[in-house]
Write a protein that holds these residues in place. Structure first.
Motif, PDB file in Angstrom:
ATOM      1  N   TRP A  10      10.471  61.219  42.089  1.00  0.00           N
ATOM      2  CA  TRP A  10      11.451  61.443  41.033  1.00  0.00           C
ATOM      3  C   TRP A  10      11.020  60.688  39.774  1.00  0.00           C
ATOM      4  O   TRP A  10      10.678  59.501  39.831  1.00  0.00           O
ATOM      5  N   LEU A  66      19.469  58.551  43.241  1.00  0.00           N
ATOM      6  CA  LEU A  66      19.998  59.847  43.687  1.00  0.00           C
ATOM      7  C   LEU A  66      21.515  59.770  43.840  1.00  0.00           C
ATOM      8  O   LEU A  66      22.225  60.713  43.496  1.00  0.00           O
ATOM      9  N   ARG A  67      22.001  58.645  44.338  1.00  0.00           N
ATOM     10  CA  ARG A  67      23.447  58.463  44.478  1.00  0.00           C
ATOM     11  C   ARG A  67      24.138  58.460  43.118  1.00  0.00           C
ATOM     12  O   ARG A  67      25.233  58.977  42.964  1.00  0.00           O
ATOM     13  N   ASN A  69      23.007  60.035  40.597  1.00  0.00           N
ATOM     14  CA  ASN A  69      22.662  61.322  39.984  1.00  0.00           C
ATOM     15  C   ASN A  69      21.853  61.149  38.696  1.00  0.00           C
ATOM     16  O   ASN A  69      22.088  61.835  37.702  1.00  0.00           O
ATOM     17  N   CYS A  70      20.895  60.224  38.732  1.00  0.00           N
ATOM     18  CA  CYS A  70      20.067  59.989  37.547  1.00  0.00           C
ATOM     19  C   CYS A  70      18.594  59.828  37.921  1.00  0.00           C
ATOM     20  O   CYS A  70      17.866  59.094  37.263  1.00  0.00           O
TER      21      CYS A  70
END
Length: 143
Positions: A10, A66-67, A69-70
């Motif tokens: 990511w 990920l938790r 959302n970035c």
């Protein structure tokens, strides 16, 4: 050369790791604590030669981002693994210079601050650029 044998990474997780690399190297320089470079040696070794997907810190940052959302977008891990091999070499040289009693340990540490800052601040990975340029100039056999 794209690496399909390792999971993609990511983008914002990589940028966070670059920020932490720059911060550790800058702290080592500012506080005259070259032993901090040993942390970067370990991170470069695992992420560069084993893979991001096996690095505990990468896994933790990825889960957090990920938790939240970035995490950004998925990118090829091959170039990032090459960049971490460069991190391993530069931080190892820095640590070896310190252990030999030389103040030149600051040179590779300073370079890490500069290049890691380019990655986290501007998303420009110099090692990734070199990686891509190499494979354009010298494509692997059968490509």
């Amino acid at each position: 050369m794209l690496r399909f044998d390792v999971p993609q990474v990511w983008s914002n997780v990589i940028r966070l790791e670059a920020f932490l690399t720059a911060a550790v190297a800058a702290l080592a320089l500012a506080l005259n604590l070259p032993w901090l470079m040993a942390l970067l040696v370990a991170l470069g070794l695992v992420r560069g030669f084993v893979g991001h997907h096996r690095c505990p810190s990468h896994y933790a940052w990825k889960a957090l981002m990920l938790r939240l959302n970035c995490a950004g977008k998925l990118e090829d891990a091959g170039a990032k693994m090459f960049a971490n091999k460069v991190l391993f070499i530069a931080s190892s040289v820095s640590l070896a210079l310190f252990l030999s009693g030389s103040n030149l340990w600051m040179v590779p540490a300073t370079m890490l601050v500069i290049f890691a800052t380019l990655e986290w601040a501007f998303s420009f990975c110099a090692a990734c650029w070199a990686y891509g340029a190499w494979y354009k100039k010298f494509p692997p056999a059968g490509a």
